[in-house]
Design a protein around this motif. Structure first.
Motif, PDB file in Angstrom:
ATOM      1  N   ILE A   1      32.547  50.595  34.729  1.00  0.00           N
ATOM      2  CA  ILE A   1      32.099  49.188  34.009  1.00  0.00           C
ATOM      3  C   ILE A   1      30.517  49.423  33.632  1.00  0.00           C
ATOM      4  O   ILE A   1      30.068  49.851  34.368  1.00  0.00           O
TER       5      ILE A   1
ATOM      6  N   THR B   1      32.247  42.921  42.424  1.00  0.00           N
ATOM      7  CA  THR B   1      33.201  43.834  43.088  1.00  0.00           C
ATOM      8  C   THR B   1      33.283  45.272  42.605  1.00  0.00           C
ATOM      9  O   THR B   1      33.392  46.285  43.525  1.00  0.00           O
ATOM     10  N   PHE B   2      32.809  45.651  41.393  1.00  0.00           N
ATOM     11  CA  PHE B   2      32.576  46.788  40.979  1.00  0.00           C
ATOM     12  C   PHE B   2      31.520  47.716  41.684  1.00  0.00           C
ATOM     13  O   PHE B   2      32.054  48.622  42.270  1.00  0.00           O
TER      14      PHE B   2
ATOM     15  N   SER C   1      44.401  49.023  44.446  1.00  0.00           N
ATOM     16  CA  SER C   1      44.032  47.756  44.823  1.00  0.00           C
ATOM     17  C   SER C   1      44.489  47.213  45.767  1.00  0.00           C
ATOM     18  O   SER C   1      44.082  46.641  46.643  1.00  0.00           O
TER      19      SER C   1
ATOM     20  N   ASP D   1      42.209  40.306  40.521  1.00  0.00           N
ATOM     21  CA  ASP D   1      41.970  40.339  39.051  1.00  0.00           C
ATOM     22  C   ASP D   1      40.879  41.367  38.753  1.00  0.00           C
ATOM     23  O   ASP D   1      41.152  41.903  37.784  1.00  0.00           O
ATOM     24  N   ALA D   2      39.821  41.279  39.416  1.00  0.00           N
ATOM     25  CA  ALA D   2      38.368  42.107  39.078  1.00  0.00           C
ATOM     26  C   ALA D   2      38.980  43.352  39.628  1.00  0.00           C
ATOM     27  O   ALA D   2      38.406  44.263  38.475  1.00  0.00           O
TER      28      ALA D   2
ATOM     29  N   ALA E   1      31.331  37.630  34.074  1.00  0.00           N
ATOM     30  CA  ALA E   1      31.645  38.580  34.840  1.00  0.00           C
ATOM     31  C   ALA E   1      30.978  38.680  36.075  1.00  0.00           C
ATOM     32  O   ALA E   1      30.815  39.885  36.476  1.00  0.00           O
TER      33      ALA E   1
ATOM     34  N   ARG F   1      34.212  36.931  28.484  1.00  0.00           N
ATOM     35  CA  ARG F   1      35.714  36.953  28.662  1.00  0.00           C
ATOM     36  C   ARG F   1      36.429  36.908  27.226  1.00  0.00           C
ATOM     37  O   ARG F   1      37.463  37.560  27.113  1.00  0.00           O
TER      38      ARG F   1
ATOM     39  N   THR G   1      31.979  37.938  39.096  1.00  0.00           N
ATOM     40  CA  THR G   1      32.867  38.477  40.239  1.00  0.00           C
ATOM     41  C   THR G   1      33.128  40.102  39.851  1.00  0.00           C
ATOM     42  O   THR G   1      33.184  40.882  40.700  1.00  0.00           O
ATOM     43  N   LEU G   2      33.570  40.165  38.726  1.00  0.00           N
ATOM     44  CA  LEU G   2      33.691  41.647  38.382  1.00  0.00           C
ATOM     45  C   LEU G   2      32.600  42.624  38.550  1.00  0.00           C
ATOM     46  O   LEU G   2      32.742  43.704  39.198  1.00  0.00           O
TER      47      LEU G   2
ATOM     48  N   VAL H   1      40.871  45.308  36.793  1.00  0.00           N
ATOM     49  CA  VAL H   1      40.171  45.753  35.637  1.00  0.00           C
ATOM     50  C   VAL H   1      39.674  47.058  35.681  1.00  0.00           C
ATOM     51  O   VAL H   1      39.871  47.783  34.523  1.00  0.00           O
TER      52      VAL H   1
END
Length: 241
Positions: free
Chosen positions: A29, A64-65, A125, A114-115, A58, A223, A60-61, A118
């Motif tokens: 990412i 999380t990454f 996951s 969901d994150a 983004a 998004r 949360t993404l 990706v």
């Protein structure tokens, strides 16, 4: 039955041991705008990152990454995903929801899942979640805990009280980091509770030396173009908050 390739076994989570989760073939990412550059820098290098702003940016993404990145490098041993269980504060916590524990948790952990999906396979996951490398934790279950060498992702903190946010942050032990995420416009707390914990945390903590704050704007929405247009239609809510 045909023998699975190593790539397929990795995607299905079969090559990962409980002690050493593998992250081969994860998608990288990369930040798409200056706000995301700052966010990733803070998430990687500060003890506390405060990411606020509209949906679709983004938050949360990115958290999380970076958390998985640190898990992969063994900089942390576990990721906790924390969010308020109920829309308005009260005593009814996760125990009042129907079903077994997994069924209770599933709706609340879906943004994290969901994150994850990706940048990694669904099988990977699901493995990380099933083996508790990544675990959902209700706020009320944090009291009295000491969390060492972990990354805490605290999502939807606009719906947490000031005391709940303080509870989360005072759990952090040696080698731990936290990210507080949320959009104060989507706040569901009743006025009688005196504001939300996210706004309070930003006001109290954003100038501390090991804290980074990114306030995403409408221009940072990634998004979809439709989400951008929807947020613009509701822009009065953001300019009046």
């Amino acid at each position: 039955m045909a023998k699975k390739s190593r790539r397929q076994r990795i995607q299905d989570g079969e090559t990962m041991s409980s002690a050493n989760p593998k992250f081969e073939d994860n998608k990288v990412i990369t930040p798409l705008n200056p706000a995301q550059v700052d966010a990733m820098n803070y998430l990687r290098n500060r003890t506390l990152s405060l990411l606020t702003g509209p949906p679709g940016t983004a938050k949360t993404l990115l958290a999380t990454f970076v958390a998985c990145e640190k898990l992969q490098k063994r900089e942390v041993e576990k990721i906790y995903y924390v969010k308020p269980i109920v829309n308005t504060p009260g005593e009814a916590g996760i125990g009042f929801l129907p079903g077994n524990l997994d069924e209770k948790v599933a709706p609340h952990i879906s943004p994290l899942a969901d994150a994850l999906n990706v940048f990694m396979s669904k099988g990977k996951s699901e493995y990380l979640l099933s083996k508790k490398h990544i675990e959902f934790m209700p706020i009320e279950h944090l009291r009295g805990r000491s969390l060492h060498r972990c990354f805490v992702i605290a999502d939807e903190m606009q719906n947490a009280t000031t005391h709940s946010v303080m509870t989360i942050l005072t759990r952090l032990g040696d080698g731990s980091k936290a990210a507080l995420l949320g959009d104060v416009v989507q706040r569901d707390l009743a006025n009688r509770f005196g504001g939300d914990g996210l706004t309070d945390a930003v006001n109290r903590l954003k100038f501390l030396p090991d804290v980074g704050h990114v306030e995403f704007g409408m221009k940072d929405i990634v998004r979809s173009e439709f989400v951008q247009s929807v947020i613009r239609a509701y822009s009065d809510l953001y300019t009046s908050k």
